[in-house]
Write a protein that holds these residues in place. Sequence first.
Motif, PDB file in Angstrom:
ATOM      1  N   PHE A 209       0.842  -1.204   0.000  1.00 35.34           N
ATOM      2  CA  PHE A 209       0.000   0.000   0.000  1.00 35.34           C
ATOM      3  C   PHE A 209       0.879   1.257   0.000  1.00 35.34           C
ATOM      4  O   PHE A 209       0.653   2.203  -0.770  1.00 35.34           O
ATOM      5  CB  PHE A 209      -0.919   0.010   1.226  1.00 35.34           C
ATOM      6  N   GLU A 210       1.870   1.273   0.902  1.00 36.24           N
ATOM      7  CA  GLU A 210       2.738   2.443   1.019  1.00 36.24           C
ATOM      8  C   GLU A 210       3.489   2.692  -0.285  1.00 36.24           C
ATOM      9  O   GLU A 210       3.630   3.840  -0.726  1.00 36.24           O
ATOM     10  CB  GLU A 210       3.723   2.249   2.167  1.00 36.24           C
ATOM     11  N   ALA A 211       3.973   1.613  -0.912  1.00 35.99           N
ATOM     12  CA  ALA A 211       4.696   1.751  -2.179  1.00 35.99           C
ATOM     13  C   ALA A 211       3.811   2.335  -3.276  1.00 35.99           C
ATOM     14  O   ALA A 211       4.313   2.968  -4.209  1.00 35.99           O
ATOM     15  CB  ALA A 211       5.252   0.396  -2.611  1.00 35.99           C
ATOM     16  N   ALA A 212       2.491   2.126  -3.154  1.00 36.50           N
ATOM     17  CA  ALA A 212       1.540   2.652  -4.138  1.00 36.50           C
ATOM     18  C   ALA A 212       1.016   4.034  -3.763  1.00 36.50           C
ATOM     19  O   ALA A 212       0.193   4.595  -4.495  1.00 36.50           O
ATOM     20  CB  ALA A 212       0.367   1.682  -4.280  1.00 36.50           C
ATOM     21  N   GLY A 213       1.478   4.571  -2.643  1.00 29.10           N
ATOM     22  CA  GLY A 213       1.041   5.901  -2.235  1.00 29.10           C
ATOM     23  C   GLY A 213      -0.233   5.905  -1.413  1.00 29.10           C
ATOM     24  O   GLY A 213      -0.901   6.939  -1.324  1.00 29.10           O
ATOM     25  N   LEU A 214      -0.559   4.786  -0.790  1.00 34.02           N
ATOM     26  CA  LEU A 214      -1.753   4.679   0.040  1.00 34.02           C
ATOM     27  C   LEU A 214      -1.359   4.591   1.513  1.00 34.02           C
ATOM     28  O   LEU A 214      -0.372   3.931   1.867  1.00 34.02           O
ATOM     29  CB  LEU A 214      -2.570   3.443  -0.340  1.00 34.02           C
ATOM     30  N   ARG A 215      -2.157   5.207   2.357  1.00 35.60           N
ATOM     31  CA  ARG A 215      -1.935   5.158   3.808  1.00 35.60           C
ATOM     32  C   ARG A 215      -2.840   4.086   4.412  1.00 35.60           C
ATOM     33  O   ARG A 215      -4.063   4.192   4.362  1.00 35.60           O
ATOM     34  CB  ARG A 215      -2.242   6.529   4.425  1.00 35.60           C
ATOM     35  N   THR A 216      -2.246   3.049   4.993  1.00 40.43           N
ATOM     36  CA  THR A 216      -3.023   1.956   5.575  1.00 40.43           C
ATOM     37  C   THR A 216      -3.745   2.432   6.833  1.00 40.43           C
ATOM     38  O   THR A 216      -3.152   3.075   7.706  1.00 40.43           O
ATOM     39  CB  THR A 216      -2.118   0.764   5.927  1.00 40.43           C
ATOM     40  N   THR A 217      -5.028   2.094   6.914  1.00 38.01           N
ATOM     41  CA  THR A 217      -5.828   2.509   8.069  1.00 38.01           C
ATOM     42  C   THR A 217      -6.337   1.335   8.901  1.00 38.01           C
ATOM     43  O   THR A 217      -6.863   1.552   9.996  1.00 38.01           O
ATOM     44  CB  THR A 217      -7.033   3.341   7.607  1.00 38.01           C
ATOM     45  N   GLY A 218      -6.203   0.106   8.406  1.00 37.78           N
ATOM     46  CA  GLY A 218      -6.648  -1.036   9.193  1.00 37.78           C
ATOM     47  C   GLY A 218      -6.510  -2.336   8.443  1.00 37.78           C
ATOM     48  O   GLY A 218      -6.471  -2.369   7.207  1.00 37.78           O
ATOM     49  N   GLN A 219      -6.406  -3.438   9.207  1.00 36.83           N
ATOM     50  CA  GLN A 219      -6.395  -4.785   8.643  1.00 36.83           C
ATOM     51  C   GLN A 219      -7.386  -5.637   9.410  1.00 36.83           C
ATOM     52  O   GLN A 219      -7.506  -5.523  10.641  1.00 36.83           O
ATOM     53  CB  GLN A 219      -4.996  -5.404   8.710  1.00 36.83           C
ATOM     54  N   TYR A 220      -8.063  -6.519   8.686  1.00 40.22           N
ATOM     55  CA  TYR A 220      -9.172  -7.282   9.259  1.00 40.22           C
ATOM     56  C   TYR A 220      -9.105  -8.730   8.796  1.00 40.22           C
ATOM     57  O   TYR A 220      -9.217  -9.023   7.599  1.00 40.22           O
ATOM     58  CB  TYR A 220     -10.513  -6.667   8.816  1.00 40.22           C
TER      59      TYR A 220
END
Length: 272
Positions: A209-220
Amino acid sequence: MTATDDAPLLAEEVHAYYARGAEDGRLRSGADRLEFWRTQDVLRRLLPAAPARVLDVGGGSGVHAEWLVADGHHVRLVDPVALHVEQASKLPGVEAVLGDARELDAADGSADVVLLLGPLYHLTECADRVRALAEARRVVRPGGLVVAATINRFAALHDTVNRGWYLDDPGRRPQVDGASTDGRLLVTGDRPTFTTAYFHQPHQVPDEFEAAGLRTTGQYGVEGTVWLMGAVNDWLDDPERRATVLDVLRRTESEPSLLGASGHLLTAGRRS
């Protein structure tokens, strides 16, 4: 990018697996209903209020698009399998088109939500997975939600042991052992367990996600440990027991020590 019968967007064996048409019924019956209901449960808590513009990338036959439309969302489904697009197109309110997760035919910032509930399974190279996530980031609006599903690293091992295949059918073991070692499930022999796929460790997904420019907000964790319990079908058939199972899974869904025990994982992130 377009697909034809001669040049599918998926690897040949992956395309053949889904072109059989079995995926449409998989989440609607048996123990796999747990995956469906839990995915629905998590998404309903994450999605913005309807009507949201949802791009369902790799949405298959529309098993999730169907309830998303019923909830009041505007859904456009993209899938690389012509049969899936045909099936999804028959659902009221669902626009379905052929396409590739790595090259979406959608304008920048045109979606409120992008779902990738399957594409990352079959992109065995990290660069391709990051490219698909970067495309999701491009087409979601600033602050918009991206949710991706992944299969956990030891899912094949746990599943085949639970079903008795690993113990009783040694011919399946090389595929399962390979996936457990480096995440790559390769089709070998005449009794494939699944099809060519990549199985993540939970910590890898936020990195992608980070490499794609996204900020992770949770995992389920989707199924938690319940999917490995023999009585799961009986529990799901009883509405009261099912409600209790879903409640228990909500309590443990983001517990770090249990994330990798689930068969599937949902990772949510946002475009900054």
